[in-house]
Design a protein around this motif. Structure first.
Motif, mmCIF file in Angstrom:
data_model
loop_
_atom_site.group_PDB
_atom_site.id
_atom_site.type_symbol
_atom_site.label_atom_id
_atom_site.label_comp_id
_atom_site.label_asym_id
_atom_site.label_seq_id
_atom_site.Cartn_x
_atom_site.Cartn_y
_atom_site.Cartn_z
ATOM 1 N N LYS A 154 2.119 2.044 -3.484
ATOM 2 C CA LYS A 154 1.079 2.564 -4.371
ATOM 3 C C LYS A 154 0.804 4.032 -4.075
ATOM 4 C CE LYS A 154 -1.339 -1.794 -5.260
ATOM 5 N NZ LYS A 154 -2.626 -2.522 -5.118
ATOM 6 N N ASN A 155 0.773 4.372 -2.781
ATOM 7 C CA ASN A 155 0.522 5.771 -2.402
ATOM 8 C C ASN A 155 1.611 6.699 -2.947
ATOM 9 O OD1 ASN A 155 -1.782 5.038 -1.096
ATOM 10 N ND2 ASN A 155 -0.837 4.971 0.957
ATOM 11 N N CYS A 188 2.904 10.529 -9.608
ATOM 12 C CA CYS A 188 2.193 10.778 -10.874
ATOM 13 C C CYS A 188 1.515 12.137 -10.866
ATOM 14 C CB CYS A 188 1.162 9.676 -11.126
ATOM 15 S SG CYS A 188 1.905 8.079 -11.534
ATOM 16 N N ILE A 189 0.904 12.475 -9.709
ATOM 17 C CA ILE A 189 0.247 13.786 -9.598
ATOM 18 C C ILE A 189 1.266 14.913 -9.756
ATOM 19 C CG2 ILE A 189 -0.963 15.344 -8.010
ATOM 20 C CD1 ILE A 189 -2.412 12.904 -6.897
ATOM 21 N N GLN A 197 0.815 -1.221 0.000
ATOM 22 C CA GLN A 197 0.000 0.000 0.000
ATOM 23 C C GLN A 197 0.852 1.276 0.000
ATOM 24 O OE1 GLN A 197 -3.229 -0.279 -0.387
ATOM 25 N NE2 GLN A 197 -3.388 1.948 -0.592
ATOM 26 N N PHE A 223 1.287 7.094 -6.649
ATOM 27 C CA PHE A 223 0.159 7.973 -6.969
ATOM 28 C C PHE A 223 0.548 9.442 -6.799
ATOM 29 C CE2 PHE A 223 -4.105 9.111 -7.653
ATOM 30 C CZ PHE A 223 -4.461 10.090 -6.738
#
Length: 368
Positions: free
Chosen positions: A14-15, A21-22, A11, A18
């Motif tokens: 993944k955070n 990517c932002i 997890q 993310f």
């Protein structure tokens, strides 16, 4: 149990992915906005000197060839720094352009390239570069730095090529250019009239004898081995026969050239600026020019500082203590010593032309 632990351990990865990517998306978006803004920012004076990148490759090549073009004639040489727009020291962008209004125009998309509404058409070595730079102080004027020579050398390239050379202007701003050889080229009056019969024309004139010597001095600075001024002036010095085919002499026959222009334009559309007064009283001559162009009187005595070393006025910001911007080294050259008898003969030669010119323009320039 093993499956649950595996999911829990992935997890944080993944955070982080993310968030990355932002951040990457935001960075790309900011870069895109920055590039888009730069592409709409107005071109300043230094850009105007070096030429502009046209949107299509063929046009860009044409412009580059134009800026690199050289004079074809040794004695009629015009490949001076002045014709490239480099006759002044330092970058004049901060003096000659209203940055706030320019950026505002770029942001609201109101700027566009237009054909010139006013042109400085002459004369060579009369003070055209000085006048153009004085005019560029005015926020309602945008002018191309280099001499386009469109109507005398590049006419076959078409008006769109010509338009592409011009700087972007906002609504209410005048587009201008200067090419001194226009005044003495017979085909030019008709060509400008075909573009727009309402074009305002400015001619900077100077004592034709002094102008001829200045013309010769410019040529000799690049070609020291040319014949003497005296030998070029006369076809036969004994018979006092002056060579009117030599451009240095021919240009000063102002009345003869003006006749061609009056076939296409009324005198009300021509303004004759004194090259001598442009030096001794630049603010006074600029008042006449601004009135002729229908502009508010912005350029005043506060914009000028006389440089006794150069012998020319320099430009300055009235609200700033920055160093004035003066004529470059290609301006104000020391003239060679000319035989006084030759000068007197030239003055006698020009007298009837001057008298006719005074009558045509309704102004005595006091050269005699």
């Amino acid at each position: 149990m093993e499956y649950s632990l595996h999911c829990h351990s992935t997890q944080p990865v993944k955070n982080k992915l993310f968030v990355f990517c932002i951040m990457l998306s935001l960075w790309v978006y900011m870069l895109y906005c920055c590039v888009g803004y730069c592409s709409t920012t107005p071109t300043f004076v230094m850009e105007e000197r070096s030429g502009r990148n046209a949107p299509r490759p063929p046009q860009k090549q044409d412009l580059e060839m134009f800026l690199k073009s050289q004079s074809r004639d040794l004695l009629n040489n015009e490949s001076d720094a002045d014709s490239k727009g480099d006759g002044w020291e330092e970058n004049k962008g901060d003096v000659a352009y209203d940055e706030d209004s320019g950026v505002a125009g770029a942001l609201n998309g109101s700027e566009s390239k237009k054909l010139p509404q006013a042109i400085i058409i002459g004369v060579k070595k009369g003070g055209t570069r000085a006048l153009l730079e004085f005019l560029r102080l005015h926020p309602d004027i945008r002018a191309v730095g280099a001499e386009p020579h469109f109507f005398d050398r590049n006419y076959e390239k078409g008006l769109e090529w010509y338009r592409e050379l011009m700087p972007k202007t906002q609504e209410g701003q005048l587009t201008m250019e200067k090419t001194p050889s226009y005044f003495v080229t017979k085909e030019v009056p008709g060509r400008i009239h075909a573009m727009s019969k309402d074009t305002k024309l400015i001619v900077v004139v100077r004592d034709p004898v002094t102008r001829a010597i200045s013309d010769y001095t410019q040529t000799r600075s690049k070609k020291p081995d040319i014949p003497s001024f005296e030998s070029l002036t006369f076809k036969n010095i004994t018979a006092n026969l002056i060579d009117t085919s030599w451009s240095a002499v021919q240009i000063g026959m102002y009345a003869r050239h003006l006749e061609h222009w009056l076939q296409f334009f009324p005198m009300s559309q021509l303004l004759f600026v004194s090259g001598e007064r442009l030096i001794s009283d630049p603010a006074g001559e600029m008042a006449r020019v601004q009135h002729f162009l229908g502009l508010r009187r912005v350029v005043t005595h506060k914009h000028f500082h006389f440089n006794p070393t150069k012998g020319f006025p320099c430009l300055k910001r009235p609200e700033s203590n920055s160093k004035p911007h003066c004529l470059g080294k290609t301006k104000g050259r020391t003239h060679p010593n000319i035989d006084p008898d030759v000068i007197q003969r030239l003055r006698e030669f020009y007298k009837p032309f001057n008298k006719k010119f005074y009558h045509m323009t309704g102004h005595d320039f006091g050269w005699d």
